[in-house]
Scaffold this active site. Structure first.
Site, PDB file in Angstrom:
ATOM      1  N   HIS A 120       0.828  -1.213   0.000  1.00 59.75           N
ATOM      2  CA  HIS A 120       0.000   0.000   0.000  1.00 59.75           C
ATOM      3  C   HIS A 120       0.862   1.262   0.000  1.00 59.75           C
ATOM      4  O   HIS A 120       1.594   1.505   0.951  1.00 59.75           O
ATOM      5  CB  HIS A 120      -0.877  -0.046   1.256  1.00 59.75           C
ATOM      6  CG  HIS A 120      -1.846   1.063   1.384  1.00 59.75           C
ATOM      7  ND1 HIS A 120      -1.939   1.843   2.509  1.00 59.75           N
ATOM      8  CD2 HIS A 120      -2.787   1.526   0.524  1.00 59.75           C
ATOM      9  CE1 HIS A 120      -2.895   2.733   2.352  1.00 59.75           C
ATOM     10  NE2 HIS A 120      -3.425   2.566   1.162  1.00 59.75           N
ATOM     11  N   HIS A 175      -0.906  10.960  -2.214  1.00 62.05           N
ATOM     12  CA  HIS A 175      -2.239  10.562  -1.737  1.00 62.05           C
ATOM     13  C   HIS A 175      -3.182  11.747  -1.574  1.00 62.05           C
ATOM     14  O   HIS A 175      -4.326  11.724  -2.046  1.00 62.05           O
ATOM     15  CB  HIS A 175      -2.099   9.819  -0.406  1.00 62.05           C
ATOM     16  CG  HIS A 175      -3.406   9.384   0.176  1.00 62.05           C
ATOM     17  ND1 HIS A 175      -4.195  10.204   0.968  1.00 62.05           N
ATOM     18  CD2 HIS A 175      -4.096   8.211   0.061  1.00 62.05           C
ATOM     19  CE1 HIS A 175      -5.287   9.557   1.320  1.00 62.05           C
ATOM     20  NE2 HIS A 175      -5.252   8.347   0.786  1.00 62.05           N
ATOM     21  N   GLU A 191      -4.134   4.017  -8.327  1.00 56.94           N
ATOM     22  CA  GLU A 191      -5.385   4.605  -7.811  1.00 56.94           C
ATOM     23  C   GLU A 191      -5.514   6.048  -8.274  1.00 56.94           C
ATOM     24  O   GLU A 191      -4.680   6.903  -7.959  1.00 56.94           O
ATOM     25  CB  GLU A 191      -5.471   4.560  -6.284  1.00 56.94           C
ATOM     26  CG  GLU A 191      -6.807   5.175  -5.870  1.00 56.94           C
ATOM     27  CD  GLU A 191      -7.096   5.217  -4.378  1.00 56.94           C
ATOM     28  OE1 GLU A 191      -6.366   4.602  -3.588  1.00 56.94           O
ATOM     29  OE2 GLU A 191      -8.081   5.898  -4.033  1.00 56.94           O
ATOM     30  N   ASP A 210       0.240  -2.222   4.389  1.00 54.49           N
ATOM     31  CA  ASP A 210       1.396  -1.331   4.540  1.00 54.49           C
ATOM     32  C   ASP A 210       2.681  -2.137   4.719  1.00 54.49           C
ATOM     33  O   ASP A 210       3.774  -1.604   4.579  1.00 54.49           O
ATOM     34  CB  ASP A 210       1.208  -0.427   5.780  1.00 54.49           C
ATOM     35  CG  ASP A 210       0.028   0.525   5.635  1.00 54.49           C
ATOM     36  OD1 ASP A 210      -0.339   0.859   4.495  1.00 54.49           O
ATOM     37  OD2 ASP A 210      -0.525   0.938   6.679  1.00 54.49           O
TER      38      ASP A 210
HETATM   39  O1  G3P Z   1      -5.849   0.471  -2.150  1.00 55.59           O
HETATM   40  C1  G3P Z   1      -6.950   1.246  -1.828  1.00 55.59           C
HETATM   41  C2  G3P Z   1      -6.674   2.190  -0.713  1.00 55.59           C
HETATM   42  O2  G3P Z   1      -5.423   2.777  -0.918  1.00 55.59           O
HETATM   43  C3  G3P Z   1      -7.738   3.231  -0.595  1.00 55.59           C
HETATM   44  O3  G3P Z   1      -7.544   4.098   0.490  1.00 55.59           O
HETATM   45  O4  G3P Z   1      -7.005   6.309   1.409  1.00 55.59           O
HETATM   46  O5  G3P Z   1      -5.268   4.581   1.329  1.00 55.59           O
HETATM   47  O6  G3P Z   1      -6.034   5.675  -0.763  1.00 55.59           O
HETATM   48  P1  G3P Z   1      -6.415   5.199   0.604  1.00 55.59           P
HETATM   49 CA    CA Z   2      -4.670   4.522  -2.251  1.00 54.36          CA
END
Ligand code: G3P
Ligand code: CA
Length: 266
Positions: free
Chosen positions: A28, A70, A130, A256
């Site tokens: 992640h 992010h 993402e 993570d």
């Molecule tokens: O892999 C999906 C996840 O990353 C979504 O939540 O907030 O960590 O981007 P976030």
């Molecule tokens: Ca993410």
């Protein structure tokens, strides 16, 4: 002559079946437990530690580039406030995106998408891209990923936003696209799984990537499978959760700490 007992073959084929359905371990934001999230250092560390895939977050910059970060702004991960969509990639890259995590990561930069992709080993690994901004990034992404067509299996797109996911699939039909969803909507109403499955199918997507806080159970996994969708989960940082979800047959788990996860699933 020694005759091999049938039980041996049964055990062998059972083991083979399990390994064919190995759970994909997705780091992640890279190996974000040990390195600053969404940096080249975090992705390299994840590959070095045998992660099957890395997840990263993408935003469009003011000069039409794609940056891995992010948040909508840089405050949390650099200490300096710049709104990503109003900043050029060069302005973002001038910031230190490593010190907040640990002094030994001082000087890590906010990378471009291309720099992140370049960390992926040839013939191994996959990036879960993402999309955090709106659909305006999709044509840019399609252009930048064109050269990746021969390595399509090493990329997929994930997005919470329905329009972003749908537009991504239209522009990049050669890539898998998974819809992300929390268990509740922004106004805290429970998400209707049947409706989510129906939308995901109607949009021609390949699967769902759901948060750990969903009420994970066999029936839920069965419904998703019955619709012909792949199934991923985020973000799992406890071994007992990882084992519970693997037992439900998820295709992949985002964490993570890919080393902890590998150990938990042994
Ligand atoms: O892999 C999906 C996840 O990353 C979504 O939540 O907030 O960590 O981007 P976030
Ligand atoms: Ca993410």
């Amino acid at each position: 002559m020694n005759v091999i007992p049938p039980a041996f073959f049964a055990a062998f084929f059972a083991m083979t079946a399990i390994s064919l359905h190995a759970v994909e371990i997705v780091a992640h934001r890279g190996f974000s437990e040990r390195a600053p999230e969404n940096t080249v250092a975090a992705f390299k560390l994840a590959w070095e530690h045998g992660a099957d895939a890395c997840e990263l977050d993408l935003h469009l910059t003011a000069d039409g580039e794609i940056a891995a970060i992010h948040d909508k702004d840089t405050k949390r991960t650099t200490g300096v406030l710049k709104v990503v969509k109003d900043s050029t990639l060069a302005e973002l890259r001038a910031l230190d995106a490593g010190s907040w995590k640990d002094a030994r990561h001082a000087g890590e930069r906010i990378p471009s998408l291309a720099e992140c992709l370049a960390t992926m080993p040839e013939g191994r690994g996959r990036f879960f891209l993402e999309i955090k901004c709106g659909p305006e990034v999709v044509p840019v992404l399609a252009r930048q990923l064109e050269a990746w067509k021969p390595r399509a299996a090493q990329l997929c797109i994930i997005a919470f936003d329905r329009e972003v996911a749908r537009e991504s699939k239209k522009a990049l039909p050669w890539l898998k696209v998974f819809r992300l969803s929390s268990e509740v909507t922004k106004d805290k109403r429970p998400v209707d799984l049947a409706a989510l499955i129906a939308d995901t199918k109607a949009d021609g997507l390949d699967g769902l990537d759901l948060g750990l806080k969903w009420n994970w159970n066999e029936e839920m996994a069965r419904q998703i499978r019955a619709a012909g969708l792949e199934l991923y989960v985020w973000t799992v940082n406890k071994p007992e959760d990882a084992r519970r979800l693997a037992a439900l047959g998820v295709d992949g788990i985002t964490t993570d700490d890919p080393v902890m996860l590998r150990e938990a699933l042994k």
